[in-house]
Design an enzyme around this catalytic site. Structure first.
Site, PDB file in Angstrom:
ATOM      1  N   CYS A 128     -97.249 -13.542  -6.385  1.00 48.57           N
ATOM      2  CA  CYS A 128     -97.553 -12.559  -5.350  1.00 48.57           C
ATOM      3  C   CYS A 128     -98.188 -11.293  -5.936  1.00 48.57           C
ATOM      4  O   CYS A 128     -97.491 -10.436  -6.482  1.00 48.57           O
ATOM      5  CB  CYS A 128     -96.267 -12.210  -4.601  1.00 48.57           C
ATOM      6  SG  CYS A 128     -96.494 -10.940  -3.351  1.00 48.57           S
ATOM      7  N   CYS A 131     -97.004  -8.034  -4.360  1.00 50.78           N
ATOM      8  CA  CYS A 131     -95.664  -7.585  -4.784  1.00 50.78           C
ATOM      9  C   CYS A 131     -95.690  -7.067  -6.225  1.00 50.78           C
ATOM     10  O   CYS A 131     -95.062  -6.064  -6.532  1.00 50.78           O
ATOM     11  CB  CYS A 131     -94.656  -8.740  -4.747  1.00 50.78           C
ATOM     12  SG  CYS A 131     -94.802  -9.828  -3.345  1.00 50.78           S
ATOM     13  N   ASP A 132     -96.381  -7.764  -7.119  1.00 50.78           N
ATOM     14  CA  ASP A 132     -96.218  -7.517  -8.554  1.00 50.78           C
ATOM     15  C   ASP A 132     -97.461  -6.961  -9.250  1.00 50.78           C
ATOM     16  O   ASP A 132     -97.402  -6.623 -10.435  1.00 50.78           O
ATOM     17  CB  ASP A 132     -95.823  -8.831  -9.265  1.00 50.78           C
ATOM     18  CG  ASP A 132     -94.520  -9.396  -8.713  1.00 50.78           C
ATOM     19  OD1 ASP A 132     -93.664  -8.590  -8.311  1.00 50.78           O
ATOM     20  OD2 ASP A 132     -94.375 -10.625  -8.678  1.00 50.78           O
TER      21      ASP A 132
END
Ligand code: NAP
Length: 299
Positions: A128, A131-132
């Site tokens: 992701c 997200c990261d």
């Protein structure tokens, strides 16, 4: 005892919850551990009619809010056991029986199954970018895959990282043209075509990726700090094995009425056998499933 239990809290589950509650059914939505499903980790959604360009988590939260306001009960519990014939779902917290069951458990990112992938999960290996990605600001990263997700992840990362390598096992991408057209203009994405990714390198954290040019080139190593995997998705149907026939890809067969082969059980969203998996088609499935469940209960 509920009229309908919905397994899944993504767009299909939320839409089903909204329609079921509005139809006057006692409705429970079990969301699992990832609020909003795949929508909950989408950076931006631009193709949900009328919503404009929205953050995925924000749109997911609005979908849940609308269903809750209509009267659906939500529990952030993950189904651990599902008995289709009994229309019963067990979670770590409780057991729920229902007149009907809407299975909307979605799909999860697929793993590559190569050395280093599992060991370095969360230590440079991610599924992701939204997200990261920020962990890799100013660094070099690799994305593996050739569909719309891979290109979309590469574009997200190109805005944060120094260089993004996109590794695909074919000559051509199968991503939407709108996305591939943006690849060149990004300026810092290198497309490595016809390569097989063979290992993710690193002891405590990712230090690189090993790949081979197809068909029989030498193995090469590419230094990078992060590897993002975008190799498609697999349906979350493990809990159903042995209870109902699944299609060759493991998806739950149901036609556009969303009725499955088990009476009183409906399939909605990405978990269903279907041609197009989008937020809007998942939400549409949820609406259909809820209205079919209401009809089933009346009959
Ligand atoms: P996908 O279209 O199934 O693509 C998966 C890609 O991963 C393929 O290129 C596949 O290669 C590759 N792959 C699979 N297993 C692999 C392995 N073991 N090693 C290396 N590569 C592997 O999946 P997706 O990209 O996640 O898209 C899923 C759906 O969501 C699609 O309908 C897509 O249009 C939609 N989507 C839309 C957007 C958007 O912005 N509108 C964004 C993301 C996703 P092959 O090509 O060789 O099979």
């Amino acid at each position: 005892m509920y009229d309908v239990v919905i397994v899944g809290g993504g767009p299909a589950g939320c839409a089903a919850g909204l329609y079921a509650a509005r139809a006057g059914l006692r409705t429970l939505v079990l969301t699992g551990g990832e609020p909003g499903g795949q929508l909950g980790i989408a950076e931006t959604v631009e193709n949900y009619p009328g919503a404009g360009a929205r953050g995925g988590p924000e749109l997911a939260a609005d979908m849940r809010r609308d269903a809750e306001q209509a009267g659906a009960e939500f529990r952030n519990e993950r189904a651990a056991e599902v008995c289709l014939r009994e229309r019963q779902v067990k979670t770590g917290q409780g057991a729920y029986r229902s007149g009907t069951l809407i299975y909307a458990a979605g799909a999860s990112p697929r793993a590559l199954g190569i050395p280093g992938e599992e060991a370095l999960r969360g230590r440079g290996v991610s599924w992701c970018a939204a997200c990261d990605g920020a962990f890799f600001k100013g660094k070099d990263v690799a994305v593996v895959g050739g569909g719309s997700s891979a290109v979309s992840e590469a574009l997200t990362l190109s805005r944060l990282c120094r260089r993004v390598y996109l590794l695909h096992r074919r000559d051509t991408l199968r991503a939407e043209r709108r996305l591939t057209e943006q690849l060149e203009s990004a300026g810092n994405i290198t497309f490595l075509r016809n390569v097989q990714t063979e290992a993710i390198l690193g002891a405590k954290a990712v230090t690189g990726i090993a790949y081979r040019e197809l068909p029989e080139g030498p193995q090469r190593e590419l230094p990078c700090a992060g590897v993002f995997i975008a190799a498609g998705r697999k349906p979350n149907t493990e809990l159903l094995r042995g209870q109902i026939a699944l299609d060759a890809g493991g998806y739950l067969p149901a036609d556009e009425t969303t009725r499955t082969a088990v009476s009183g059980v409906f399939a909605a969203g990405d978990v269903r056998t279907k041609a197009v998996r989008q937020v809007v088609t998942a939400a549409a499935d949820g609406a259909v499933a809820a209205l079919m469940a209401a009809r089933f209960l009346e009959e």
